[in-house]
Design a protein around this motif. Structure first.
Motif, mmCIF file in Angstrom:
data_model
loop_
_atom_site.group_PDB
_atom_site.id
_atom_site.type_symbol
_atom_site.label_atom_id
_atom_site.label_comp_id
_atom_site.label_asym_id
_atom_site.label_seq_id
_atom_site.Cartn_x
_atom_site.Cartn_y
_atom_site.Cartn_z
ATOM 1 N N ARG A 3 3.256 -3.254 3.036
ATOM 2 C CA ARG A 3 3.150 -3.447 4.486
ATOM 3 C C ARG A 3 2.113 -2.505 5.091
ATOM 4 N NH1 ARG A 3 9.131 -2.809 6.363
ATOM 5 N NH2 ARG A 3 8.442 -0.827 5.615
ATOM 6 N N ILE A 4 1.761 -1.451 4.382
ATOM 7 C CA ILE A 4 0.753 -0.498 4.874
ATOM 8 C C ILE A 4 -0.648 -0.903 4.419
ATOM 9 C CG2 ILE A 4 -0.059 1.901 4.779
ATOM 10 C CD1 ILE A 4 2.938 2.638 4.233
ATOM 11 N N PHE A 5 -0.799 -1.170 3.129
ATOM 12 C CA PHE A 5 -2.127 -1.340 2.544
ATOM 13 C C PHE A 5 -2.528 -2.791 2.251
ATOM 14 C CE2 PHE A 5 -0.697 2.929 1.224
ATOM 15 C CZ PHE A 5 -1.700 3.687 1.803
ATOM 16 N N GLY A 6 -1.583 -3.703 2.182
ATOM 17 C CA GLY A 6 -1.898 -5.081 1.821
ATOM 18 C C GLY A 6 -1.613 -5.321 0.352
ATOM 19 N N GLY A 103 -9.586 2.010 10.352
ATOM 20 C CA GLY A 103 -8.213 1.832 10.812
ATOM 21 C C GLY A 103 -7.198 2.165 9.726
ATOM 22 N N LEU A 104 -7.445 1.690 8.495
ATOM 23 C CA LEU A 104 -6.528 1.965 7.399
ATOM 24 C C LEU A 104 -6.586 3.437 6.998
ATOM 25 C CD1 LEU A 104 -4.438 0.893 5.437
ATOM 26 C CD2 LEU A 104 -6.318 0.178 3.919
ATOM 27 N N TYR A 105 -7.780 4.018 6.994
ATOM 28 C CA TYR A 105 -7.962 5.439 6.674
ATOM 29 C C TYR A 105 -7.161 6.295 7.666
ATOM 30 C CZ TYR A 105 -10.677 9.729 5.675
ATOM 31 O OH TYR A 105 -11.087 10.998 5.336
ATOM 32 N N ASP A 106 -7.332 6.028 8.947
ATOM 33 C CA ASP A 106 -6.614 6.791 9.979
ATOM 34 C C ASP A 106 -5.103 6.616 9.837
ATOM 35 O OD1 ASP A 106 -9.070 7.617 10.965
ATOM 36 O OD2 ASP A 106 -9.072 6.191 12.639
ATOM 37 N N LYS A 107 -4.663 5.396 9.565
ATOM 38 C CA LYS A 107 -3.235 5.131 9.402
ATOM 39 C C LYS A 107 -2.681 5.910 8.214
ATOM 40 C CE LYS A 107 0.021 1.297 9.159
ATOM 41 N NZ LYS A 107 0.127 -0.168 9.147
ATOM 42 N N ALA A 108 -3.407 5.928 7.104
ATOM 43 C CA ALA A 108 -2.958 6.670 5.921
ATOM 44 C C ALA A 108 -2.815 8.159 6.236
ATOM 45 C CB ALA A 108 -3.926 6.451 4.757
ATOM 46 N N LEU A 109 -3.795 8.723 6.930
ATOM 47 C CA LEU A 109 -3.709 10.143 7.288
ATOM 48 C C LEU A 109 -2.536 10.404 8.232
ATOM 49 C CD1 LEU A 109 -7.459 11.157 7.722
ATOM 50 C CD2 LEU A 109 -5.997 11.396 5.708
ATOM 51 N N GLU A 110 -2.322 9.507 9.192
ATOM 52 C CA GLU A 110 -1.191 9.649 10.122
ATOM 53 C C GLU A 110 0.142 9.621 9.385
ATOM 54 O OE1 GLU A 110 -1.522 6.522 13.032
ATOM 55 O OE2 GLU A 110 -3.468 7.282 13.749
ATOM 56 N N LEU A 111 0.213 8.878 8.289
ATOM 57 C CA LEU A 111 1.443 8.779 7.510
ATOM 58 C C LEU A 111 1.616 9.939 6.526
ATOM 59 C CD1 LEU A 111 1.427 4.936 6.847
ATOM 60 C CD2 LEU A 111 3.019 6.216 8.313
#
Length: 177
Positions: A3-6, A103-111
């Motif tokens: 659900r995060i990365f596809g 967007g995915l890079y930022d989301k990964a760092l936020e997580l």
């Protein structure tokens, strides 16, 4: 499917002898291999510091799944070198491709994910980042921008593999193998 990365789009193997490993996969009927002896990375950063890492890469597809073989070509710091220095060889990362890399890079760092190494191939739309997940999963997670020429090349490799008749099993810089 994450659900995060596809969906997982690539399995990445770090090897000591890329020629031998291509042959192992060819013996299983996987090919053709697209080989680049000296991959040119832009801005390669290892654990926050620039690194002059050099590598060879071979790419092939088995259905929709891409297989990547990576052989480091110098002793510059990278997660690839860490992997080999630990006495291992083989599956080092799984990759997820995206058209919205930032967007995915930022989301990964936020997580809470941390970047082990990152860079780009072919400019801004060829970015990649290896998330340091080895302690959690036993392998690294790569995210890769496929919104530009790299994505088009990956599509081409998949299409050629789907119609491959066994001829020209290694394509690219064969004379440098």
């Amino acid at each position: 499917m994450s659900r995060i990365f596809g969906r997982i789009t690539q399995l990445g193997y770090v090897v000591r002898d890329i020629r031998t490993e291509m042959q192992r996969w060819l013996d299983q009927g996987v090919g053709p291999w697209f080989y680049v002896h000296d991959v040119q990375t832009d801005n390669f950063i290892y654990r926050g510091a620039p690194s002059p890492m050099k590598m060879s890469v071979a790419l092939a597809n088995s259905g929709d799944l891409q297989i990547e073989l990576i052989q480091p070509r110098n002793d510059a710091p990278s997660l690839y070198k860490e992997f080999l220095d630990s006495g291992r060889e083989g599956l080092q990362h799984i990759a997820y491709w995206t058209d919205d890399f930032q967007g995915l890079y930022d989301k990964a760092l936020e997580l809470g994910y941390t970047v082990g190494h990152e860079g780009s191939i072919g400019g801004e739309k060829g970015r990649f980042a290896y998330l340091d997940t080895e302690q959690t999963f036993g392998h690294i997670i790569e995210i890769s921008d496929t919104s530009g020429p790299k994505g088009q090349f990956f599509d081409y490799i998949r299409q050629v593999a789907a119609e491959w008749d066994g001829s020209e099993p290694i394509r690219g810089e064969i004379d440098k193998l």
